[in-house]
Design an enzyme around this catalytic site. Sequence first.
Site, PDB file in Angstrom:
ATOM      1  N   ARG A 175      21.402 -18.049  -1.846  1.00 15.36           N
ATOM      2  CA  ARG A 175      20.976 -18.291  -0.465  1.00 15.36           C
ATOM      3  C   ARG A 175      19.968 -19.432  -0.407  1.00 15.36           C
ATOM      4  NH1 ARG A 175      25.089 -17.156   1.214  1.00 15.36           N
ATOM      5  NH2 ARG A 175      25.565 -16.933  -0.984  1.00 15.36           N
ATOM      6  N   ASP A 211      40.398 -14.984   5.078  1.00 11.56           N
ATOM      7  CA  ASP A 211      39.076 -15.381   4.579  1.00 11.56           C
ATOM      8  C   ASP A 211      38.367 -14.157   3.998  1.00 11.56           C
ATOM      9  OD1 ASP A 211      36.876 -16.925   4.032  1.00 11.56           O
ATOM     10  OD2 ASP A 211      36.142 -16.983   6.092  1.00 11.56           O
ATOM     11  N   GLU A 212      37.388 -14.385   3.115  1.00 11.29           N
ATOM     12  CA  GLU A 212      36.559 -13.309   2.522  1.00 11.29           C
ATOM     13  C   GLU A 212      37.437 -12.191   1.958  1.00 11.29           C
ATOM     14  OE1 GLU A 212      33.565 -13.834   2.092  1.00 11.29           O
ATOM     15  OE2 GLU A 212      32.630 -14.900   3.753  1.00 11.29           O
ATOM     16  N   LYS A 225      34.245 -23.373   1.999  1.00 13.10           N
ATOM     17  CA  LYS A 225      35.502 -22.632   2.146  1.00 13.10           C
ATOM     18  C   LYS A 225      36.015 -22.639   3.583  1.00 13.10           C
ATOM     19  CE  LYS A 225      33.452 -18.046   2.752  1.00 13.10           C
ATOM     20  NZ  LYS A 225      33.892 -17.867   4.141  1.00 13.10           N
ATOM     21  N   THR A 226      35.104 -22.532   4.574  1.00  9.29           N
ATOM     22  CA  THR A 226      35.551 -22.535   5.967  1.00  9.29           C
ATOM     23  C   THR A 226      36.220 -23.861   6.305  1.00  9.29           C
ATOM     24  OG1 THR A 226      33.738 -21.050   6.563  1.00  9.29           O
ATOM     25  CG2 THR A 226      34.821 -22.207   8.357  1.00  9.29           C
ATOM     26  N   GLN A 237      31.090 -12.586  -5.088  1.00 10.28           N
ATOM     27  CA  GLN A 237      30.321 -12.205  -3.905  1.00 10.28           C
ATOM     28  C   GLN A 237      30.857 -10.922  -3.264  1.00 10.28           C
ATOM     29  OE1 GLN A 237      28.559 -15.450  -1.361  1.00 10.28           O
ATOM     30  NE2 GLN A 237      30.172 -16.668  -2.293  1.00 10.28           N
TER      31      GLN A 237
END
Length: 720
Positions: free
Chosen positions: A604, A220-221, A35-36, A251
Amino acid sequence: MDVTPILEGLNEAQKEAVSASEPALLVLAGAGSGKTRVLVHRIAWLIATQNLSPHSIMAVTFTNKAAHEMKSRVEGLLGRSAANMWIGTFHGLAHRLLRAHCRDAGLPETFQILDSDDQLRVIKRVMKDMSLEESEWPAKQAQWFINKQKDEGRRPKDIRANGDLFTNIHCKVYYQYQQACQTGGLVDFAELLLKAYELLRDNQHLREHYQERFRHLLVDEFQDTNGIQYAWIRLISAHECDITIVGDDDQSIYGWRGAKIENIQRFEREFSGTKTIRLEQNYRSTGSILKAANAVIENNQERMGKNLWTEGNDGEPISLYAAFNEQEEARFIAARIEDWYQQGNAYGDCAILYRSNAQSRVIEEFLIQRQIPYRIYGGLKFFERAEVKDTLAYLRLMYNHQDDAAFERVVNTPARGLGAKSVEKIRELARGNQSTLWEAAWELVEEQALSPKATLALAEFLNLIKFGYEEFHELPLSEQIQMTIEASNLMAMYEKEKGEKALARKENLAELASAAREFDVDDYPELSPMTAFLAHASLEAGDTQADQYEDCVQMMTLHSAKGLEFPLVFIAGMEEKLFPHMMSMDEPDKLEEERRLAYVGITRAMKKLYLLYAEKRRLWGKDTYPAVSRFIREIPAQLKEEVRLNATFSQPVSTRTRAINDAAANDTGFVLGQMVEHAKFGVGVILNFEGEGDRTVAHINFESGESKRLMLSYAKLKPC
């Protein structure tokens, strides 16, 4: 500008997201889906293809680290400095706005930002001026209330108490705190966002200026935004500003600190012409791990839906380990990490995750025993946590009145009406008499040299310490600690607070009593049990945590793990009432957030994932026999295997069952499930073996309820 390099190396979904022309774009970006990279390349695309000035773009994220990384990568793509671009955190950009327009915001040019500790000090001062007793109205509770109201965009005048005493008192504290900050030119973190929002909302000229200036807003987020952040975004983008949001509803795990998952869920409804693109290709984890994560999260009802996949192979199945108790769980983790390291892997590629901070204590002990370096990521070691150190300070002072450091730590913790001036008088008298603080305090009480209120408070404290030793010192170690926690009002102090931090503190206090119950006094034969335990705690709190740059195992809560990745991951305590947490099990919304937390934990892991649960666990001071977490049960059988020392099972089976039915291949003369007798511990059953030859260790569950690991060459066990 040639746009080919901007799209180079992106998959089809990423290219679509980067080059989309719709005025509102929602990018649902699964874990590990890049995503970044999409955000950075979209900024470059907008500048290259729409002739946007870099200064007409605002990009918002949640951490300074993410903001710095975004700036750096944008500079790399554009070949120019991004120093003056509006790329930053919500708080950072709000601060920039307020500095530029401080007078319009009603702030002095020299306004100062309060961190959390400074904010608490101001609130304490305000509450003292209001004659509110800390014991009845904890300042941290007021801090939580004030920040929560600000996160929702509410000033004191906007809050309706409706006869509720709690709300009424805290509204008054909020008002007085607001006045104190205004007088002193002080701005806390929550105020930065609220004040910046009010500045634009109430000043038409400034609002129109920034709405016209910013042609594209990227966030973002987005699933982590709270009420005031969402309102801020709506305000900036209300005119001709296009908007791109990137997030993952699966998330969203910060509801306890104000994040609203409904913000991302309602985006499509409230921003007309929204295009939604899903990033589902994962570049982090094996197929088995992703399939497990998908299987767990699909049990949530209120989700927008996506399915992670990878072009890589399935890798190893997920390993389950059914430990007899938390000690065996910790021992297994330490042993597996040791094997991992001896195979040439780095400690730093391994993470141990847990739902509750209190779980770290037992795991730390076994890592220390095996000399495995570790760090608590974003937190403190168990014996270094404030509430644990407070309790230990009470105990130290009970057993040694000359311990001035312990005296200073707890003389006004919890607050009992002893101000800084009173404590300084105790210090001055002790210095003048060359005596201990304890002796000086008694002299001041006897001479009534302090105010009547302070004298009474100090006398009650001194008598509490005396009473504690006289009444508790003959009790078992764990009961001494439990009684001290209760008598000191430390537990009561945290029970009055709200939020996740207060809950963690209460759990840590209960875990301290459990640590004392498990403590083996035989290791310190020359000391009394309490002296031995305090020495043990001091040593455990010593310099055993690895430094920042040392190769070491990473330990952290599941909440702290978001955004990180590790080749090897252990998730400990996969049991009902622990994970999912007991405080969440009766509320559907909270249970879904717990499941999202499980999804975050699973994703993770890059290569290998262990899920661990115990059949018996000392939890918050009580023995429990928990059921296996529903999150394990939601993973399909073909994706998981149960592990023990030298074999695996395709399905989870009871430790007790396999201990009775399986024989051990060893030359000790004993077998699994055999009843044996020990001279000290009595009769028990052998549950497991470790090692071989003269170093074989048997794990035995005794009828007394104790669980021991005994080296057979020394234990002198007798078959029953």
